[in-house]
Design an enzyme around this catalytic site. Structure first.
Site, PDB file in Angstrom:
ATOM      1  CG  ASP A  29      -1.596  -1.518   1.373  1.00 51.67           C
ATOM      2  OD1 ASP A  29      -2.273  -1.837   0.061  1.00 51.67           O
ATOM      3  OD2 ASP A  29      -2.194  -1.166   2.620  1.00 51.67           O
ATOM      4  CE  LYS A  59      -5.947   5.982   8.250  1.00 49.22           C
ATOM      5  NZ  LYS A  59      -5.790   4.136   8.772  1.00 49.22           N
ATOM      6  CG  ASP A  66      -4.239   3.761  -2.787  1.00 56.37           C
ATOM      7  OD1 ASP A  66      -4.586   3.102  -2.425  1.00 56.37           O
ATOM      8  OD2 ASP A  66      -3.573   4.818  -1.949  1.00 56.37           O
TER       9      ASP A  66
END
Length: 1286
Positions: A829, A898, A1093
């Protein structure tokens, strides 16, 4: 002992060599006990030159694909004619207001045999719209007329067909192969061989060959054989075509070794309709006597037909008691009644067409002339089923409880009718030659030869020559609404529900028939809208028997490789029509894709998608066994919802009858209880579908065809079961091809397990050690997933964790992990991938360090970095006495920031970010509940400020993208501005005499038609779809609808064009990197899959894949992306003008920036022109003019403004997960002034009641700001970063 990171650096040379050539190496054979003892003591102890083992693939490797060069090909700009305001679009062309509607009617008339009416419409359109019809009336339209004449009933009208053929030159079109095929086929079927021979000779004169004719998709196998007999009249012999695949023998179903799945059941203990449909569809997998290609075709056919088959169920299953009728009984009853009503309506249509109207309503007769031909396209049987199921599917949509918006329902029904008819026509066009061609291409794809660019281009040319070229105009929204309206009205008249009641006179039990659907009005978001309500009795049934899957059968994984992408509309499933991009309300995007394909620019995109589609998947049978056990237990387990029985009402409170407040609370609590139960039931049905699919494919390979969203991001087309799905889907899936782990693969498998277990913020060696420290838990999870300690359930993704636990345990127990054949995908990742691209674009060294673009000994965590930066700011402000900082200091964690950091790069608004942080603060101890809102606002400001400081280069790039998009969206072509007056041409301002004259400001806004369009490094053109779609009134026999029609050319939404461009541009870059990496991995012989991604491959190939990812990222960002984008904008919009407002300096006043002298030549010229036409002073400031809202860059704060959504908008309930641009924002006076100067404006200070200067509105050639200076970061450093993807 070497760390994993150092070994990776030492072995990078070997990985690079592997990219060029894979050499077999001997495998070691350690004993089990020694291996386990060694690994439990030492996390990683490997040589600097690990063994790399060759694995023979089950299929030929794709080494025939030509490797990419060290640089990408230059970007080629696709340009199309500029959009014009206030003109409807038809496949990218522009015409009179009625043209699209009349063309659709003409098409329907041809399809239903109303030849004379179709001919009259054609003649009128050519008379009234000669120029437009020369463009729109291409050879496909003329072929439709000839085909209709040759297939007329009761006998072919050959003279009319030949007459039409002879008139083609009059309409300036040339016959194509289909033109000749239609006439030759018709004459052959009439046994007029001599005429067919003459036409064949004419065909050859036109440059077409006999082989071309044989391969024409308009000819069936019988026609081809008869063509051969005519050919013998031209030359001695002609070879017949032999079938490529033999006729299938009788099929026999096979049985599955896996436990039967206990399906979701309703309150009557019956399998819900959707689940039963899924089972019926999956039965095609059991036809073992067919090869996989044939079974795939069967599977697709059943996916399209199973909904219809399910509705025509066995009537004997319907109980006699009306008051206990299940939904299927009602559906059958409604179907029979509606079918009869449709037949009556068709008779009325016929009477109207014959001028013997059965209605005294002239308006209704006029409508029947419009919608009548469309009702005849499908059988009453199908029309009935489509109408019923579409309305049930839309129940509770659009924010309407127990109902739906009328506009959405009517247009949805009309569109469903259109789609079904098009599907029928496409199936009819599939012939033997087309089948052979597709099968041949499929074989080339399977053996990898199609990845050779020369072969791909040759097959593309061959495919285009054989592809059906029917004329199929898109139905306008007004037509869809009228067709849907008549069908919906008929259903509302005949659909009844039986409700038990009492006769008030006799007090005896009776059954009343109440309408199942009724029309009403209600307020939604402050707007009065028409709605179609569903009787609450039906709503209660629907809550336990969802029918969504019945209406639109979900497409399933494929048994064979997908059809390769040879064109933008040719690929994916074997028979179903698919487009390479999921285009939503943007016909302009379709036009650009078609143009790019015609210019041969999309082959690299096709290659990337074909790589993703070629990955062969299998069901993890060990995980499936556990899933089936958990499912059939009926208990909640591993995020599988528990089975829930009948929901009963809550007990009524004692004061229910006397207290209005208590009664209201009881009603609200009951509604919430039933809504929660309905949502829970839907979740269980969703899991049921996934489990059924996995069980059906347990012994079969799976393939997922892919296409793109409008940003270029790839998604699997089958939506229910794929690797982009939830944790359950991913846990059930693994690669079908197995590869030995090798010396490094087992380490990566251990790292992968640690990542899944949540231990992913540590060094690679620490992660590998984590797995060895938990071997006991891993063995227990693998051996006793249900009865053991259930360690795997503690993971955030438990089913993937279980699958990896089983793989690790099996590898260790094999005694030779390096030789163990592994099939589990290992994930790599990116670290906040959007920020990685921003840092590379801006050369931002500080940002690059935070997102692991720079080599380091341990992974950097950008979220922790932002949290620490915020904490430092809070400590400083707390010391200064700021109360909010004093409360929050010491409480800001990675988890709190986050989501905001992750979405900031994609354009999250301040309001959205505050909501994210507010939710996290509610979960944080020590935060006063009554201060959460205020503290979340304060903390969001600090987070934005910290991000802005850490990623200065990214912020500058984001600002440039937003400002450029704003200028583009506000620009207009030079052709719409009068160069003498510098105003919009008069004929464009007030072209409708009945409308009120427009102001200059309105005229400019109406002409702002310019979308932001850019080209990705793979030459994929992308068009932003955000427009202010025009309102349109459509009168139907249910109500007058106000709709927004995407087929009408409309001004752009400047606000959304600007705010959405930065995130959309970054999405297009990460999509480009993924497609480049996919092709690079295929060149290296790797199996590859991706979830945006997150990139997946076999454990043994992780380092090779990482090398590919780095090289492709470096190649991508070594191409001056921002310079190329600026150059493209300057070239694409070079003939556009941008509106500017300058302050007129008074006599003697210095002319500063953003000002113009009072005696400037432009002012004198404009003033004299204004006096000439009697307009007076043109320099008076416009008090109604609203200043443009500035874009919110990284690290700035904005205020919310409500989104206007008063009128029905297609897709207004379809949320776009990346569309974060709906909030209007403001900045302070100083920032506004700075932006105004950059835009060439001079703003007067706020607060002054009178302007001391006049304003001059003018037009300048569009220009773009200079690009931000690039920082010192060198993207080539990514090659040495171990944690770039990890």
């Amino acid at each position: 002992m070497l760390s994993v990171a150092s070994v990776m650096r030492g072995s990078r040379i070997k990985a690079t060599q592997h990219l060029q050539h894979i050499r077999p190496q001997p495998l070691r054979q350690p004993r089990l006990s020694a291996f386990v003892r060694k690994q439990s003591t030492v996390a990683v102890e490997e040589t600097a030159a690990p063994h790399i083992n060759a694995v023979p693939s089950r299929e030929a490797p794709l080494h025939s694909y030509t490797p990419s060069s060290s640089r990408l090909e230059p970007i080629q700009i696709v340009r199309l004619p500029e959009l014009k305001a206030s003109e409807p679009r038809e496949s990218g062309k522009f015409a009179d207001h009625q043209l699209p509607e009349q063309m659709a009617v003409m098409y329907a008339c041809l399809a239903t045999g109303e030849m004379e009416r179709a001919r009259r419409i054609f003649m009128v359109l050519h008379k009234n719209n000669p120029e437009d019809m020369l463009v729109l009336g291409d050879i496909r339209m003329h072929n439709s007329f000839m085909d209709a004449y040759m297939n007329a009933s009761p006998s072919p009208r050959t003279k009319d067909a030949l007459k039409w053929f002879e008139s083609l030159s009059k309409y300036k079109v040339k016959p194509d192969l289909t033109s000749f095929a239609i006439l030759i086929k018709g004459f052959i079927r009439m046994d007029s061989m001599h005429t067919a021979k003459v036409m064949m000779m004419e065909m050859q004169k036109a440059g077409f060959t006999i082989d071309d004719l044989r391969n024409c998709p308009d000819l069936q196998l019988d026609d081809v054989e008869k063509v051969n007999s005519v050919v013998q009249m031209l030359k001695p012999a002609s070879a017949k075509l032999e079938p490529l695949i033999a006729e299938p023998s009788a099929t026999t179903p096979s049985t599955s070794e896996y436990a039967e799945v206990n399906p979701v059941r309703n309150s009557k203990n019956e399998t819900v309709i959707g689940v039963k449909l899924m089972r019926d569809t999956l039965d095609a997998l059991a036809m073992k006597n067919l090869n996989r290609y044939e079974r795939q075709i069967k599977l697709e056919e059943r996916s399209y037909q199973s909904a219809l088959d399910k509705m025509q169920h066995d009537k004997s299953s319907i109980p006699d008691q009306l008051n206990v009728r299940p939904l299927k009984a009602y559906l059958w009853q409604w179907h029979q009644a509606l079918k009869a009503s449709i037949k009556v309506e068709l008779k009325r249509v016929e009477s109207t067409l014959e001028r013997r109207s059965m209605s005294e309503d002239a308006a209704l007769d006029k409508d029947r002339l419009l919608y009548g031909p469309f009702l005849k396209l499908l059988s009453p049987d199908k029309l009935s089923i489509i109408t019923i199921l579409e309305l049930l599917r839309l129940n509770n949509s659009g924010g309407i409880i127990e109902g739906m918006k009328s506009a959405r329902a009517l247009i949805g029904v009309g569109k469903a009718v259109e789609s079904e008819y098009n599907a029928e026509q496409m199936a009819k066009k599939s012939n033997k030659a087309l089948f052979d061609q597709r099968y041949s291409v499929h074989e080339l794809y399977g053996n990898g030869k199609l990845f050779n660019m020369a072969i791909r281009k040759a097959e593309t040319k061959r495919s285009e020559a054989m592809h059906p070229t029917d004329w199929t105009p898109v139905w306008p929204e007004s037509t869809r609404a009228k067709v849907g309206s008549v069908l919906t009205t008929l259903l509302m008249d005949c659909a009844k529900v039986q409700i038990p009641s009492f006769d008030p006179e006799t007090n005896q039990k009776i059954v009343e028939e109440i309408p199942a659907f009724y029309h009403a009005y209600q307020y939604s978001k402050g707007q009065r809208v028409g709605v179609i309500k569903v009787h609450n009795h039906i709503s209660e049934i629907l809550s336990t028997e969802p029918v969504g899957a019945v209406i639109h059968p979900r497409l399933l994984p494929m048994l064979v490789h997908p059809r390769p992408w040879l064109a933008f509309n040719d690929g994916g499933y074997l028979n179903a029509q698919s487009t390479i991009m999921r285009i939503r309300h943007c016909p302009q995007q379709y036009d650009y894709l078609r143009k790019a394909h015609e210019e041969g620019l999309l082959f690299r995109v096709y290659n990337g998608l074909d790589v993703l589609g070629k990955t062969r998947w299998a069901v993890n049978k060990k995980v499936l066994g556990t899933v089936l056990e958990a499912w059939n237990s009926g208990k909640e387990f591993g995020k599988i919802p528990a089975a829930v029985g009948m929901i009963e009402d809550l007990p009524k409170p004692d004061d229910y009858e006397t207290s209005t407040k208590a009664k209201a609370k009881w009603l609200a609590d009951n509604r919430k209880l039933k809504l929660d139960a309905k949502n829970h039931h839907s979740l269980r049905c969703d899991v049921n579908y996934k489990v059924e699919i996995a069980r059906a494919f347990a012994d079969e390979p799976m393939f997922f065809p892919h296409n793109l969203d409008f940003r270029g991001r790839a998604y699997p087309i089958p939506p229910l079961f794929n690797h982009l799905g939830n944790d359950l889907c991913r846990g059930l899936l693994m690669f079908d091809e197995a590869k030995p782990l090798g010396a490094k693969g087992f380490t990566w498998l251990k790292i992968h397990l640690a990542n899944l277990a949540g231990f992913d913020k540590h060094s690679l060696s620490a992660r590998a050690q984590f797995t060895m420290d938990h071997l006991e838990d891993i063995f227990d999870s693998a051996d006793k997933p249900m009865e053991g300690q259930r360690w795997w359930l503690k993971a955030e993704d438990p089913w993937q964790c279980l699958a990896t636990c089983i793989e690790v345990a099996d590898a260790i127990r094999s005694g030779d992990p390096e030789n163990f054949m592994s099939r589990i995908p290992v994930h790599q990742d990116g670290t906040c991938n959007g920020l990685q691209h921003y840092a590379a674009l801006g050369g931002d060294m500080a940002g690059a360090q935070q997102v692991n673009l720079v080599p380091s000994d341990s992974p950097q965590d950008v979220y922790t970095g932002v949290a620490q930066a915020v904490e430092r700011m809070l400590e400083k402000q707390a010391a200064e006495g700021v109360e909010s900082a004093q409360i929050l200091v010491g409480k800001v964690t990675r988890k709190i920031v986050k989501q905001t950091v992750m979405t900031n790069v994609y354009g999250v608004t301040f309001i959205g970010a505050r909501a994210q942080i507010e939710n996290r603060l509610k979960e944080t101890e020590g935060i006063p509940e009554d201060q959460v809102r205020a503290l979340s606002t304060y903390l969001t400001q600090q987070v934005f400020a910290s991000i802005g400081e850490m990623f200065t280069g990214a912020r500058a790039i984001q600002d440039w993208l937003a400002e450029s998009a704003r200028r583009i969206a506000k620009s207009v072509p030079k052709s719409v501005v009068n160069p003498e007056t510098e105003e919009i041409h008069e004929n464009l301002v007030n072209n409708n005499k009945r409308k009120k004259a427009k102001t200059s400001k309105q005229a400019i806004a109406d002409q702002q038609m310019t979308s932001v369009i850019w080209t990705t490094p793979l030459n994929l053109p992308i068009v932003q779809p955000y427009r202010k779609m025009e309102h349109k009134q459509v009168r139907t026999n249910l109500q007058s609808l106000t709709i927004k029609d995407p087929s009408q050319a409309s001004p752009v939404n400047v606000q959304k064009q600007r705010t959405a461009f930065p995130p959309n541009f970054i999405h297009s870059l990460d999509a480009t990197h993924m497609l480049m990496s996919a092709v690079g991995c295929v060149e290296a012989g790797l199996t590859f899959a991706s979830v945006h991604d997150s990139y997946w491959t076999h454990a043994r190939d992780v380092e090779v894949m990482n090398e590919v990812l780095r090289k492709q990222f470096i190649m991508l960002h070594s191409n001056n992306i921002m310079t190329n984008l600026q150059n493209e904008f300057m070239e694409r919009y070079k003939d556009y003008l941008y509106p500017v407002t300058l302050v007129v300096a008074n006599p003697g006043e210095p002319v500063g920036e953003g000002m113009i002298a009072w005696d400037d030549e432009r002012i004198r010229r404009k003033n004299s022109k204004a006096i000439e036409i009697g307009k007076g002073d043109v320099f008076l400031p416009d008090p109604s003019e609203v200043q443009d809202e500035p874009f919110v860059p990284m690290g700035t704060v904005e205020k919310a403004n409500k989104k206007d959504s008063n009128v029905f908008h297609f897709g207004d309930d379809e949320d776009d997960e990346h569309d974060l641009s709906s909030v209007i924002i403001e900045e302070d006076e100083e920032e506004l002034e700075a932006e105004a100067k950059a835009m060439g404006k001079a703003l007067r200070k706020r607060g002054k009641k009178k302007a001391t200067n006049k304003l001059f509105h003018s037009w300048d050639p569009i220009s773009f700001p200079p690009l931000p200076d690039k920082g010192e970061f060198d993207v080539r450093k990514v090659a040495e970063s171990d944690y770039f993807f990890s």
